[in-house]
Design a protein around this motif. Structure first.
Motif, PDB file in Angstrom:
ATOM      1  N   VAL A   4      -2.584   6.922  -5.150  1.00  0.00           N
ATOM      2  CA  VAL A   4      -2.146   7.242  -3.791  1.00  0.00           C
ATOM      3  C   VAL A   4      -0.624   7.133  -3.709  1.00  0.00           C
ATOM      4  O   VAL A   4      -0.049   6.095  -4.007  1.00  0.00           O
ATOM      5  N   LEU A   5       0.017   8.227  -3.339  1.00  0.00           N
ATOM      6  CA  LEU A   5       1.471   8.236  -3.168  1.00  0.00           C
ATOM      7  C   LEU A   5       1.769   8.483  -1.691  1.00  0.00           C
ATOM      8  O   LEU A   5       1.203   9.395  -1.089  1.00  0.00           O
ATOM      9  N   PHE A   6       2.651   7.657  -1.143  1.00  0.00           N
ATOM     10  CA  PHE A   6       2.956   7.799   0.281  1.00  0.00           C
ATOM     11  C   PHE A   6       4.202   8.667   0.457  1.00  0.00           C
ATOM     12  O   PHE A   6       5.232   8.430  -0.158  1.00  0.00           O
ATOM     13  N   GLY A   7       4.099   9.692   1.262  1.00  0.00           N
ATOM     14  CA  GLY A   7       5.204  10.631   1.456  1.00  0.00           C
ATOM     15  C   GLY A   7       6.034  10.336   2.696  1.00  0.00           C
ATOM     16  O   GLY A   7       5.734   9.403   3.446  1.00  0.00           O
ATOM     17  N   GLY A  46      -1.864  -1.887  -0.124  1.00  0.00           N
ATOM     18  CA  GLY A  46      -1.924  -1.692  -1.574  1.00  0.00           C
ATOM     19  C   GLY A  46      -1.330  -0.389  -2.073  1.00  0.00           C
ATOM     20  O   GLY A  46      -1.603   0.046  -3.192  1.00  0.00           O
ATOM     21  N   ILE A  47      -0.503   0.274  -1.243  1.00  0.00           N
ATOM     22  CA  ILE A  47       0.179   1.490  -1.704  1.00  0.00           C
ATOM     23  C   ILE A  47       1.601   1.100  -2.094  1.00  0.00           C
ATOM     24  O   ILE A  47       2.383   0.669  -1.253  1.00  0.00           O
ATOM     25  N   ASN A  48       1.914   1.249  -3.378  1.00  0.00           N
ATOM     26  CA  ASN A  48       3.199   0.752  -3.861  1.00  0.00           C
ATOM     27  C   ASN A  48       4.172   1.827  -4.311  1.00  0.00           C
ATOM     28  O   ASN A  48       5.169   1.534  -4.960  1.00  0.00           O
ATOM     29  N   THR A  49       3.851   3.087  -3.999  1.00  0.00           N
ATOM     30  CA  THR A  49       4.780   4.164  -4.364  1.00  0.00           C
ATOM     31  C   THR A  49       5.142   4.994  -3.140  1.00  0.00           C
ATOM     32  O   THR A  49       4.271   5.468  -2.420  1.00  0.00           O
ATOM     33  N   PHE A  50       6.436   5.157  -2.944  1.00  0.00           N
ATOM     34  CA  PHE A  50       6.962   5.955  -1.832  1.00  0.00           C
ATOM     35  C   PHE A  50       7.665   7.166  -2.441  1.00  0.00           C
ATOM     36  O   PHE A  50       8.590   7.020  -3.235  1.00  0.00           O
ATOM     37  N   MET A  51       7.160   8.362  -2.117  1.00  0.00           N
ATOM     38  CA  MET A  51       7.769   9.584  -2.654  1.00  0.00           C
ATOM     39  C   MET A  51       8.593  10.198  -1.536  1.00  0.00           C
ATOM     40  O   MET A  51       8.042  10.565  -0.498  1.00  0.00           O
ATOM     41  N   CYS A  52       9.920  10.261  -1.730  1.00  0.00           N
ATOM     42  CA  CYS A  52      10.760  10.665  -0.598  1.00  0.00           C
ATOM     43  C   CYS A  52      11.914  11.569  -0.989  1.00  0.00           C
ATOM     44  O   CYS A  52      12.396  11.538  -2.116  1.00  0.00           O
ATOM     45  N   THR A  53      12.352  12.373  -0.042  1.00  0.00           N
ATOM     46  CA  THR A  53      13.531  13.217  -0.245  1.00  0.00           C
ATOM     47  C   THR A  53      14.781  12.370  -0.261  1.00  0.00           C
ATOM     48  O   THR A  53      14.796  11.258   0.265  1.00  0.00           O
ATOM     49  N   THR A  54      15.845  12.936  -0.778  1.00  0.00           N
ATOM     50  CA  THR A  54      17.114  12.214  -0.818  1.00  0.00           C
ATOM     51  C   THR A  54      17.891  12.433   0.483  1.00  0.00           C
ATOM     52  O   THR A  54      19.067  12.777   0.481  1.00  0.00           O
ATOM     53  N   ASP A  74       6.969  -4.974  -6.741  1.00  0.00           N
ATOM     54  CA  ASP A  74       6.340  -3.921  -7.549  1.00  0.00           C
ATOM     55  C   ASP A  74       6.540  -2.542  -6.932  1.00  0.00           C
ATOM     56  O   ASP A  74       5.834  -1.592  -7.262  1.00  0.00           O
ATOM     57  N   TYR A  75       7.494  -2.452  -6.015  1.00  0.00           N
ATOM     58  CA  TYR A  75       7.616  -1.208  -5.269  1.00  0.00           C
ATOM     59  C   TYR A  75       8.370  -0.149  -6.080  1.00  0.00           C
ATOM     60  O   TYR A  75       9.347  -0.445  -6.754  1.00  0.00           O
ATOM     61  N   LYS A  76       7.865   1.087  -5.997  1.00  0.00           N
ATOM     62  CA  LYS A  76       8.488   2.181  -6.737  1.00  0.00           C
ATOM     63  C   LYS A  76       8.819   3.327  -5.780  1.00  0.00           C
ATOM     64  O   LYS A  76       8.079   3.583  -4.835  1.00  0.00           O
ATOM     65  N   SER A 268       1.432   8.193  10.096  1.00  0.00           N
ATOM     66  CA  SER A 268       2.304   7.315  10.886  1.00  0.00           C
ATOM     67  C   SER A 268       1.646   6.023  11.338  1.00  0.00           C
ATOM     68  O   SER A 268       2.331   5.069  11.670  1.00  0.00           O
ATOM     69  N   THR A 269       0.314   5.982  11.404  1.00  0.00           N
ATOM     70  CA  THR A 269      -0.317   4.762  11.902  1.00  0.00           C
ATOM     71  C   THR A 269      -1.114   4.081  10.798  1.00  0.00           C
ATOM     72  O   THR A 269      -1.627   4.732   9.887  1.00  0.00           O
ATOM     73  N   LYS A 270      -1.225   2.760  10.928  1.00  0.00           N
ATOM     74  CA  LYS A 270      -1.878   1.975   9.884  1.00  0.00           C
ATOM     75  C   LYS A 270      -3.331   2.397   9.708  1.00  0.00           C
ATOM     76  O   LYS A 270      -3.816   2.559   8.582  1.00  0.00           O
ATOM     77  N   ALA A 271      -4.025   2.628  10.817  1.00  0.00           N
ATOM     78  CA  ALA A 271      -5.441   3.011  10.740  1.00  0.00           C
ATOM     79  C   ALA A 271      -5.606   4.338   9.991  1.00  0.00           C
ATOM     80  O   ALA A 271      -6.476   4.488   9.128  1.00  0.00           O
ATOM     81  N   HIS A 272      -4.742   5.257  10.304  1.00  0.00           N
ATOM     82  CA  HIS A 272      -4.780   6.579   9.677  1.00  0.00           C
ATOM     83  C   HIS A 272      -4.456   6.486   8.182  1.00  0.00           C
ATOM     84  O   HIS A 272      -5.100   7.117   7.333  1.00  0.00           O
ATOM     85  N   ILE A 273      -3.463   5.671   7.852  1.00  0.00           N
ATOM     86  CA  ILE A 273      -3.075   5.495   6.446  1.00  0.00           C
ATOM     87  C   ILE A 273      -4.236   4.881   5.668  1.00  0.00           C
ATOM     88  O   ILE A 273      -4.599   5.340   4.579  1.00  0.00           O
ATOM     89  N   GLU A 274      -4.852   3.852   6.262  1.00  0.00           N
ATOM     90  CA  GLU A 274      -5.947   3.155   5.584  1.00  0.00           C
ATOM     91  C   GLU A 274      -7.132   4.092   5.343  1.00  0.00           C
ATOM     92  O   GLU A 274      -7.699   4.146   4.249  1.00  0.00           O
TER      93      GLU A 274
END
Lengths: 291, 337
Positions: A4-7, A46-54, A74-76, A268-274
């Motif tokens: 799971v990658l968070f955008g 438990g999502i430890n990767t953030f994929m983001c624009t510069t 452990d964040y990437k 945007s919301t915790k419930a939705h992300i989960e």
């Protein structure tokens, strides 16, 4: 790569389905603290990767991460460069040379000790490296195991058939950053063929993959063929087809392809992300039983 | 294979070069620009021939079509040369600096039987096509008002000048941004015939307007507003919308969604009373190659198909673009009052 990658689209008013919603998002995430709050929620899930624009504002988020190392052990981050609208607006206004002058760090004539633009003319690869370094500056000290080029640029290079630029990018990212180069594209099958043609094997490719074929150029069938037959490391994005699909059916579709390593999504919301995270994990893990 | 070439390698030209470059039916033989930086990149990384002279490129390469994406003031001589030499033309918007020049090129293209198309790409966005269809099906009943709007963050600071800050060269918000909206109104609702109450406002630019506000009266008498501002940084990128009000309700349409409000249901269209919202995911035109939006590929696909079948495009012809230029002239004229 994690499953799971968070955008970051939701933070920067990118919404492919509604201009109105995107404006509402830009109001909600006006402050950096509101972005950090959501990122902290993803970590707690438990999502430890953030994929983001510069994007400029990501620099502030990076400062926060560096200042609180205990919270982000452990964040990437998977940077995606460049933030294209910055350059696109600049090219409209300043032209291509003007844009290079504005964004290459330092004075271009100073950067290339002698000859300035005349020298630049012969060394595009050096220019590419300078622009990569400029974009990567904000991530100093943060783990960036995969570094992506955005689809606007990938697909432009692909269309212009300047495949050697991919080869140069690939080797520079490996050499200078000790990271895996990644490619975001709206034209996955054509891109994989192009990368293979310049000797890039098993690349990380992030592309739209969804049940209704939205933004899958050339059609869903060829995408499915490549997902089933070719060797590469796919990341699926736009799995909800900008919201046209319900999460459950969307993830079940993704679950058909054993090769997909990760799913990129934003919310945007915790419930939705989960909810989305659980659906991704259930469907990606299911594959092990069947394969 | 159809032989294609590109003149002008700025933002739009490079984007066209990529789309034409991978097109299954086209062999992109050459590109032309005055920037040695850009041409050297093509020389080094690609196989296409490069030129600094548009006429020489046409003479030597003899392409079937050329895409012209230079600053507006060069459109007239470059398009004319291509048409005189039997080359089909796709030209960027706005078409020409005067409707008179546009008329000459339109007549020439028709006389020589050449495919002619202008890059008003919004007509290749599925939601705007759906709006046109719904109005044609008369779901709103008698129309009473419309509003065409576009906002974006192009000029958000006071600073230096390029050709875009010179109105005589086709710079400014009216030519660059408002032309899209005028063209949409013209093709979807009706042709403006009278302009009133124009306000051209400079916000950060010197010498050109950053915002255009005007009242348009269409053929048939319907009136509405044109509201365009390219110095509004609350928008991340250009955002264009058309709102139409009729006696049976209202439609608000942009590139991502179409929102329909009806007082009475329209069963033939499966539209209920009250709000119905439809999204671009239902209307996007499928393309083989995607760069920045389906519409950019879809318009080139359409142009190439027209060249292949030797038929005139029903979308974005020179004649339609010339009419948009004449509305721009009417707006400029009205602003002087």
């Amino acid at each position: 790569m994690e499953k799971v990658l968070f955008g970051d689209n939701q933070f920067f008013a990118v919404n492919h389905l509604s201009d109105e919603k995107s404006r509402a998002q830009s109001i909600r995430f006006k402050d950096d603290s509101s972005i950090i709050r959501v990122l902290d929620q993803t970590i707690s899930l438990g999502i430890n990767t953030f994929m983001c624009t510069t994007h400029d504002r990501i620099a502030n988020i990076c400062d926060h991460i560096r200042n609180n190392p205990e919270n982000y052990k452990d964040y990437k981050i998977y940077p995606c460069m460049p933030y294209a609208h910055k350059y696109a607006n600049a090219v409209t206004e300043l032209g291509i040379v003007g844009t290079i002058k504005q964004y290459v760090p330092g004075n271009i004539f100073g950067t290339f000790a002698k000859g300035g633009l005349a020298y630049l003319n012969k060394d595009f690869i050096k220019l590419m490296e300078l622009l990569v370094d400029a974009e990567m500056k904000m991530f100093a000290g943060i783990s960036t195991p995969v570094i992506f080029i955005q689809n606007v640029l990938v697909d432009l290079i692909l269309g212009l058939k300047m495949y050697d630029v991919f080869a140069a990018y690939d080797s520079y990212i490996r050499k200078k950053y000790n990271s895996e180069p990644g490619y975001i594209t709206m034209n996955m099958p054509a891109l994989l063929d192009a990368l293979n043609s310049v000797g890039i094997e098993n690349p990380v490719i992030c592309s739209s993959i969804n049940k209704i074929g939205f933004r899958m150029s050339g059609g869903k069938e060829i995408y499915e063929k490549y997902l089933n037959e070719k060797e590469f490391r796919p990341i699926a994005m736009q799995v909800l087809a900008a919201g046209a699909l319900r999460p459950k059916e969307a993830m079940e579709y993704i679950g058909q392809f054993p090769k997909i390593e990760s799913v990129l999504f934003g919310a945007s919301t915790k419930a939705h992300i989960e909810e989305t995270k659980n659906l991704i994990e259930i469907n990606l893990e299911k594959r092990i039983f069947y394969s | 294979m159809i032989k294609g070439a590109i003149t002008g390698l700025g933002k739009m030209g490079l984007s066209h070069a990529a789309i034409v470059g991978v097109h299954a039916k086209v062999d992109m033989v050459a590109v032309c620009d005055t920037s040695s930086l850009v041409l050297n990149a093509f020389n080094k990384f690609s196989k296409v021939n490069t030129y600094t002279d548009h006429q020489k490129m046409i003479d030597v390469e003899k392409p079937d079509f050329v895409v012209i994406a230079t600053p507006t003031k060069f459109h007239f001589p470059m398009v004319k040369y291509a048409l005189d030499n039997g080359v089909h033309v796709f030209c960027e918007k706005p078409f020409t600096l005067t409707a008179e020049e546009g008329k000459e090129l339109t007549d020439l293209a028709v006389k020589n039987g050449l495919v002619n198309q202008i890059g008003f790409h919004n007509h290749f966005i599925g939601t705007f096509r759906e709006l046109k269809r719904l109005l044609h099906e008369n779901v709103l009943g008698e129309l009473v008002h419309f509003s065409g709007e576009a906002y974006g963050p192009v000029v958000t600071k006071e600073k230096g000048s390029t050709w875009r800050s010179n109105s005589a060269e086709g710079g400014g918000c009216l030519y660059d941004y408002a032309s899209h909206v005028i063209n949409l109104i013209q093709e979807i609702i009706g042709r403006p015939e009278k302009i009133q109450g124009t306000l051209l406002k400079s916000i950060y630019s010197k010498g050109v307007e950053d915002a255009v506000f005007s009242l348009l009266k269409l053929k048939g008498g319907l009136s509405g507003t044109l509201l365009v501002n390219w110095s509004d940084e609350t928008f991340r990128k250009m955002s264009t919308s058309i709102t139409v009000q009729g006696k049976n309700g209202k439609i608000v349409c942009d590139a991502t969604e179409i929102k329909i409000y009806l007082k009475k249901a329209v069963p033939s269209e499966n539209l209920e009373k009250g709000w119905t919202i439809k999204y671009i995911t239902d209307f996007a035109i499928p393309v083989d190659f995607y760069l920045r939006g389906e519409e950019y590929s879809a318009q080139i696909d359409h142009f190439v198909d027209c060249v292949e079948q030797s038929r005139q495009s029903e979308y974005n012809s020179f004649e339609q673009a010339m009419y948009t230029d004449s509305v721009i002239e009417m707006i400029l004229e009205d602003a002087k009052k």
